[in-house]
Structure formats: structure tokens, C-alpha cells
Design a protein around this motif. Structure first.
Motif, PDB file in Angstrom:
ATOM      1  N   TYR A  57       0.826  -1.204   0.000  1.00  0.00           N
ATOM      2  CA  TYR A  57       0.000   0.000   0.000  1.00  0.00           C
ATOM      3  C   TYR A  57       0.863   1.257   0.000  1.00  0.00           C
ATOM      4  O   TYR A  57       0.463   2.296  -0.566  1.00  0.00           O
ATOM      5  CB  TYR A  57      -0.934  -0.011   1.210  1.00  0.00           C
ATOM      6  CG  TYR A  57      -1.830  -1.224   1.257  1.00  0.00           C
ATOM      7  CD1 TYR A  57      -2.700  -1.507   0.206  1.00  0.00           C
ATOM      8  CD2 TYR A  57      -1.789  -2.102   2.325  1.00  0.00           C
ATOM      9  CE1 TYR A  57      -3.497  -2.630   0.226  1.00  0.00           C
ATOM     10  CE2 TYR A  57      -2.594  -3.233   2.357  1.00  0.00           C
ATOM     11  CZ  TYR A  57      -3.449  -3.492   1.309  1.00  0.00           C
ATOM     12  OH  TYR A  57      -4.240  -4.606   1.334  1.00  0.00           O
ATOM     13  N   ILE A  58       2.028   1.191   0.612  1.00  0.00           N
ATOM     14  CA  ILE A  58       2.954   2.328   0.570  1.00  0.00           C
ATOM     15  C   ILE A  58       3.468   2.535  -0.851  1.00  0.00           C
ATOM     16  O   ILE A  58       3.531   3.669  -1.350  1.00  0.00           O
ATOM     17  CB  ILE A  58       4.123   2.101   1.542  1.00  0.00           C
ATOM     18  CG1 ILE A  58       3.598   2.073   2.981  1.00  0.00           C
ATOM     19  CG2 ILE A  58       5.184   3.191   1.378  1.00  0.00           C
ATOM     20  CD1 ILE A  58       4.639   1.698   4.010  1.00  0.00           C
ATOM     21  N   PHE A  59       3.810   1.441  -1.509  1.00  0.00           N
ATOM     22  CA  PHE A  59       4.237   1.538  -2.908  1.00  0.00           C
ATOM     23  C   PHE A  59       3.095   2.045  -3.794  1.00  0.00           C
ATOM     24  O   PHE A  59       3.324   2.785  -4.756  1.00  0.00           O
ATOM     25  CB  PHE A  59       4.728   0.183  -3.413  1.00  0.00           C
ATOM     26  CG  PHE A  59       5.978  -0.301  -2.736  1.00  0.00           C
ATOM     27  CD1 PHE A  59       7.020   0.568  -2.459  1.00  0.00           C
ATOM     28  CD2 PHE A  59       6.116  -1.634  -2.362  1.00  0.00           C
ATOM     29  CE1 PHE A  59       8.180   0.132  -1.822  1.00  0.00           C
ATOM     30  CE2 PHE A  59       7.263  -2.087  -1.734  1.00  0.00           C
ATOM     31  CZ  PHE A  59       8.303  -1.200  -1.465  1.00  0.00           C
ATOM     32  N   LEU A  60       1.890   1.661  -3.464  1.00  0.00           N
ATOM     33  CA  LEU A  60       0.727   2.126  -4.222  1.00  0.00           C
ATOM     34  C   LEU A  60       0.534   3.628  -4.046  1.00  0.00           C
ATOM     35  O   LEU A  60       0.208   4.337  -5.008  1.00  0.00           O
ATOM     36  CB  LEU A  60      -0.524   1.364  -3.764  1.00  0.00           C
ATOM     37  CG  LEU A  60      -1.843   1.736  -4.457  1.00  0.00           C
ATOM     38  CD1 LEU A  60      -1.728   1.593  -5.967  1.00  0.00           C
ATOM     39  CD2 LEU A  60      -2.964   0.862  -3.923  1.00  0.00           C
ATOM     40  N   CYS A  61       0.747   4.121  -2.823  1.00  0.00           N
ATOM     41  CA  CYS A  61       0.674   5.571  -2.580  1.00  0.00           C
ATOM     42  C   CYS A  61       1.719   6.305  -3.407  1.00  0.00           C
ATOM     43  O   CYS A  61       1.449   7.385  -3.958  1.00  0.00           O
ATOM     44  CB  CYS A  61       0.875   5.868  -1.105  1.00  0.00           C
ATOM     45  SG  CYS A  61      -0.547   5.501  -0.078  1.00  0.00           S
ATOM     46  N   ASN A  62       2.901   5.728  -3.494  1.00  0.00           N
ATOM     47  CA  ASN A  62       3.958   6.318  -4.309  1.00  0.00           C
ATOM     48  C   ASN A  62       3.545   6.382  -5.771  1.00  0.00           C
ATOM     49  O   ASN A  62       3.778   7.380  -6.461  1.00  0.00           O
ATOM     50  CB  ASN A  62       5.240   5.496  -4.155  1.00  0.00           C
ATOM     51  CG  ASN A  62       6.391   6.051  -4.979  1.00  0.00           C
ATOM     52  OD1 ASN A  62       6.864   7.144  -4.746  1.00  0.00           O
ATOM     53  ND2 ASN A  62       6.841   5.278  -5.947  1.00  0.00           N
ATOM     54  N   LEU A  63       2.893   5.317  -6.253  1.00  0.00           N
ATOM     55  CA  LEU A  63       2.419   5.267  -7.636  1.00  0.00           C
ATOM     56  C   LEU A  63       1.356   6.339  -7.873  1.00  0.00           C
ATOM     57  O   LEU A  63       1.363   7.019  -8.913  1.00  0.00           O
ATOM     58  CB  LEU A  63       1.850   3.881  -7.936  1.00  0.00           C
ATOM     59  CG  LEU A  63       1.528   3.571  -9.402  1.00  0.00           C
ATOM     60  CD1 LEU A  63       2.805   3.407 -10.213  1.00  0.00           C
ATOM     61  CD2 LEU A  63       0.685   2.304  -9.508  1.00  0.00           C
ATOM     62  N   CYS A  64       0.452   6.515  -6.904  1.00  0.00           N
ATOM     63  CA  CYS A  64      -0.612   7.517  -7.040  1.00  0.00           C
ATOM     64  C   CYS A  64      -0.053   8.933  -6.981  1.00  0.00           C
ATOM     65  O   CYS A  64      -0.502   9.817  -7.728  1.00  0.00           O
ATOM     66  CB  CYS A  64      -1.662   7.315  -5.948  1.00  0.00           C
ATOM     67  SG  CYS A  64      -2.668   5.838  -6.158  1.00  0.00           S
ATOM     68  N   PHE A  65       0.909   9.173  -6.092  1.00  0.00           N
ATOM     69  CA  PHE A  65       1.535  10.494  -6.024  1.00  0.00           C
ATOM     70  C   PHE A  65       2.242  10.815  -7.328  1.00  0.00           C
ATOM     71  O   PHE A  65       2.176  11.951  -7.835  1.00  0.00           O
ATOM     72  CB  PHE A  65       2.524  10.543  -4.859  1.00  0.00           C
ATOM     73  CG  PHE A  65       3.249  11.853  -4.743  1.00  0.00           C
ATOM     74  CD1 PHE A  65       2.614  12.966  -4.229  1.00  0.00           C
ATOM     75  CD2 PHE A  65       4.571  11.969  -5.167  1.00  0.00           C
ATOM     76  CE1 PHE A  65       3.277  14.183  -4.133  1.00  0.00           C
ATOM     77  CE2 PHE A  65       5.237  13.178  -5.067  1.00  0.00           C
ATOM     78  CZ  PHE A  65       4.597  14.282  -4.552  1.00  0.00           C
ATOM     79  N   LEU A 290      -8.728  -4.153  -4.489  1.00  0.00           N
ATOM     80  CA  LEU A 290      -8.180  -4.440  -3.171  1.00  0.00           C
ATOM     81  C   LEU A 290      -9.266  -4.261  -2.109  1.00  0.00           C
ATOM     82  O   LEU A 290      -9.733  -3.154  -1.865  1.00  0.00           O
ATOM     83  CB  LEU A 290      -6.994  -3.519  -2.870  1.00  0.00           C
ATOM     84  CG  LEU A 290      -5.707  -3.816  -3.652  1.00  0.00           C
ATOM     85  CD1 LEU A 290      -4.641  -2.777  -3.347  1.00  0.00           C
ATOM     86  CD2 LEU A 290      -5.185  -5.198  -3.344  1.00  0.00           C
ATOM     87  N   HIS A 291      -9.636  -5.370  -1.489  1.00  0.00           N
ATOM     88  CA  HIS A 291     -10.756  -5.360  -0.538  1.00  0.00           C
ATOM     89  C   HIS A 291     -10.498  -4.414   0.626  1.00  0.00           C
ATOM     90  O   HIS A 291     -11.399  -3.677   1.059  1.00  0.00           O
ATOM     91  CB  HIS A 291     -11.006  -6.774  -0.013  1.00  0.00           C
ATOM     92  CG  HIS A 291     -12.014  -6.826   1.103  1.00  0.00           C
ATOM     93  ND1 HIS A 291     -13.366  -6.626   0.892  1.00  0.00           N
ATOM     94  CD2 HIS A 291     -11.855  -7.034   2.450  1.00  0.00           C
ATOM     95  CE1 HIS A 291     -14.002  -6.717   2.058  1.00  0.00           C
ATOM     96  NE2 HIS A 291     -13.112  -6.963   3.002  1.00  0.00           N
ATOM     97  N   GLN A 292      -9.261  -4.404   1.148  1.00  0.00           N
ATOM     98  CA  GLN A 292      -8.963  -3.571   2.311  1.00  0.00           C
ATOM     99  C   GLN A 292      -9.157  -2.092   2.010  1.00  0.00           C
ATOM    100  O   GLN A 292      -9.746  -1.354   2.801  1.00  0.00           O
ATOM    101  CB  GLN A 292      -7.519  -3.808   2.778  1.00  0.00           C
ATOM    102  CG  GLN A 292      -7.272  -5.211   3.322  1.00  0.00           C
ATOM    103  CD  GLN A 292      -6.848  -6.184   2.231  1.00  0.00           C
ATOM    104  OE1 GLN A 292      -7.180  -5.994   1.068  1.00  0.00           O
ATOM    105  NE2 GLN A 292      -6.113  -7.214   2.622  1.00  0.00           N
ATOM    106  N   ILE A 293      -8.693  -1.658   0.844  1.00  0.00           N
ATOM    107  CA  ILE A 293      -8.832  -0.247   0.469  1.00  0.00           C
ATOM    108  C   ILE A 293     -10.285   0.072   0.146  1.00  0.00           C
ATOM    109  O   ILE A 293     -10.825   1.097   0.577  1.00  0.00           O
ATOM    110  CB  ILE A 293      -7.921   0.079  -0.733  1.00  0.00           C
ATOM    111  CG1 ILE A 293      -6.454   0.007  -0.312  1.00  0.00           C
ATOM    112  CG2 ILE A 293      -8.253   1.458  -1.304  1.00  0.00           C
ATOM    113  CD1 ILE A 293      -5.477   0.324  -1.415  1.00  0.00           C
TER     114      ILE A 293
END
Length: 312
Positions: A57-65, A290-293
Motif C-alpha cells: 500500500y505504501i508503494f501504491l501511494c507512491n504510484l498515485c503520487f 483491493l478489498h482492504q482499500i
């Protein structure tokens, strides 16, 4: 920079689209705001929810940023030009736009490679995952991503800025490295060689990702739990990679060999596809799958509505 800094470049991409510029402006503004909204929603959700403070999820945040950066390198100038009578940009402004655009492109590839490595460890080496993917390792991978991207971009911009320009008409709605290099009146062999080096580097990253996916598919076929992990996290990652790579390759090929007398509005849409589509659909794909998100986003919105509707 051979006195190029005082030059003003003319963006010719909107010349045939002025009659419908109000419609284009409304569409572009809506698309930009929605892109910012979906990416920020995912980033804020991950930041506020402690259960989502995991490497993927941290890597995903990086991708979104990075997606926000890519969209912001394109939309503001486009929105300004849609309301302006002349479509010009200073040479310095053009280099800044190229810098941000290519930083976004290179960072996207490297981020997707890092995410593929994370998924490989999580599915193929689950017992060692917590030991291998520590907080320190996550920080190191993020620093590597941004440092490697910065190095690639700075070298490319430096080579382009060293070229003397003989023309000042850019046949696009935004500045790209290839379009500016074509304006030069000197030898561009070094620029072309560096372009091939970059191409080899990122094709190698794509091959590395695809190789890792062969191991992921095999592991997911053996265990049902791995199959669920693959569908929830790896499938969106694979879709993201294919969408981004296909739009980027299409733009590169179209810039060099396409064009002609194609409808100008279609040329503009095809040229900007890699800056518009991936930043918009990446958070949607991950948010839905992603179910959690997905559950946290739904919970936050429904909780806020209940608070607003409750009697004071």
C-alpha cells in the motif's frame, strides 16, 4: 544553452481545435479534478488507516503520487491554452514540463518494478516476506526509485538543453523531449544514443516484471491463498503495467512515424494518452480490486454521510 533561454516556442497542437475549446476545457478540467480526487482519496485512506501501513500500500501511494505529478505536468498548461488566444511557452518552461513529464514516466516504470518485486516476495517467499520487506527496505526501495528516476531525467534534460535550436514550432499541445530535439540544427547522435539506453533500461524492467510474473502464476496455481493474493494485488499491477506501457509505446511510435493529416483532435488525444489514462485508472483499478482499500473508502464515505445526516 546557446541563448535558447530567451526563445519562445509555439505549441501548434491546438490550432485546429479552437472552435470547440470550451467543450475541451470542461472535459479537461473535469478529468484533471477527478484524477486528483481519486488519487488523493487512495493516498489519504492508506495514510489514515493503520491496518493499511504495509509495503504494497505504501508503494501504491507512491504510484498515485507520481500519477498526480504526471497529470499536473500536462493539465494546467492545457487548461490555460484552451482559454488563450496564443499557445506559446518559454524555452525554460518547456524544459521544466519535459522534466516533470519524463520524471513521471521513468518513476512509473521503476515503481511498477519495485511493486513486482514486493509481490514476488509476498507470494513466492511468504515465510521470509516479513524479514526481507522491512521498513528500512521499503524506504531504501523508494529512495532508489526516486534517485534513479532523477538521474535518468537530469541527464536527458542536460543533453537536450545543450542543443542549439533553429526552429520554434512544436507540433504538439505540450513539450516532449523528442519534439524539442527535432528543432535542433546540430548533431543529435548523443541524444539518440541516450534514448536507446533509456529504452533498453525500461524494456529490461518490463522483462524483469514479466519474468517475475511467471513465478507468481506458478505459485498462485499451487495454493488457493496465493491465487487470491494474485487476483487482488498482482492482476491490477499487471493491468497497470500493460496500460502504461502500451500508451507510452504508442505515443513514442506515433511521434516518430505517425502524424500526417490525421484529425488534430485525435492527434492530441493520442499524444496525451499516457499522461491522462494511467493516472486516472490506476487508483480506480486498485481501489476496486483491493478489498482492504475498497472497504475503508466505503466506510469513510458512509460514516461521513451518517454524521452529516444525524440531528444536531
Amino acid at each position: 544553452m546557446h541563448n535558447n533561454s530567451e526563445m519562445v516556442l509555439v505549441l501548434q497542437g491546438l490550432n485546429d481545435s479552437l472552435t470547440n475549446r470550451q467543450i475541451y476545457f470542461a472535459f479537461a478540467l473535469t478529468s484533471y479534478l477527478f484524477t486528483i480526487f481519486v488519487n488523493l482519496t487512495l493516498i489519504i485512506t492508506v495514510c489514515l488507516e493503520k491496518s493499511l501501513h504495509e509495503p504494497i500500500y505504501i508503494f501504491l501511494c507512491n504510484l498515485c503520487f507520481n500519477g498526480i505529478c504526471g497529470a499536473s505536468s500536462f493539465y494546467p498548461k492545457l487548461l490555460h491554452d484552451l482559454l488563450a488566444d496564443s499557445h506559446v511557452i518559454t524555452y525554460t518552461g518547456c524544459l521544466v514540463q519535459i522534466f516533470v513529464v519524463y520524471f513521471y514516466v521513468f518513476c512509473e516504470f521503476t515503481s511498477l518494478t519495485v511493486m513486482a518485486y514486493d509481490r514476488y516476495l509476498a507470494i513466492c517467499r511468504p515465510l521470509q516476506y516479513q524479514t526481507l520487506m522491512t521498513v528500512q527496505r521499503v524506504v531504501q526501495l523508494l529512495l532508489l526509485t526516486w534517485s534513479f528516476t532523477l538521474l535518468e531525467t537530469v541527464v536527458g534534460i542536460t543533453l537536450t538543453a545543450s542543443l542549439p535550436l533553429c526552429r520554434h514550432h512544436v507540433a504538439k499541445i505540450f513539450c516532449t523531449n523528442w519534439e524539442v530535439v527535432k528543432l535542433s540544427c546540430s548533431n543529435t547522435t548523443i541524444n539518440n544514443i541516450y534514448g536507446f539506453v533509456l529504452m533498453f533500461s525500461h524494456v529490461s524492467q518490463t522483462v524483469l516484471i514479466l519474468v517475475s510474473y511467471t513465478h507468481l502464476v506458478r505459485a498462485s496455481l499451487r495454493l488457493r491463498s496465493n491465487r487470491k493474493k494474485f487476483v487482488q494485488t498482482c492482476l491490477p499491477h499487471l493491468i497497470t503495467l500493460l496500460v502504461f506501457t502500451s500508451t507510452l509505446v504508442f505515443d513514442a511510435m506515433y511521434s516518430r512515424y505517425g502524424g500526417g493529416r490525421t484529425l488534430q483532435a485525435l492527434q492530441n488525444a493520442l499524444a496525451a494518452e499516457f499522461l491522462v489514462v494511467p493516472p486516472l485508472i490506476n487508483p480506480i483499478i486498485y481501489g476496486i480490486n483491493l478489498h482492504q482499500i475498497r472497504s475503508r473508502i466505503v466506510h469513510n464515505f458512509t460514516h461521513n454521510q451518517k454524521i452529516q445526516n444525524s440531528p444536531s
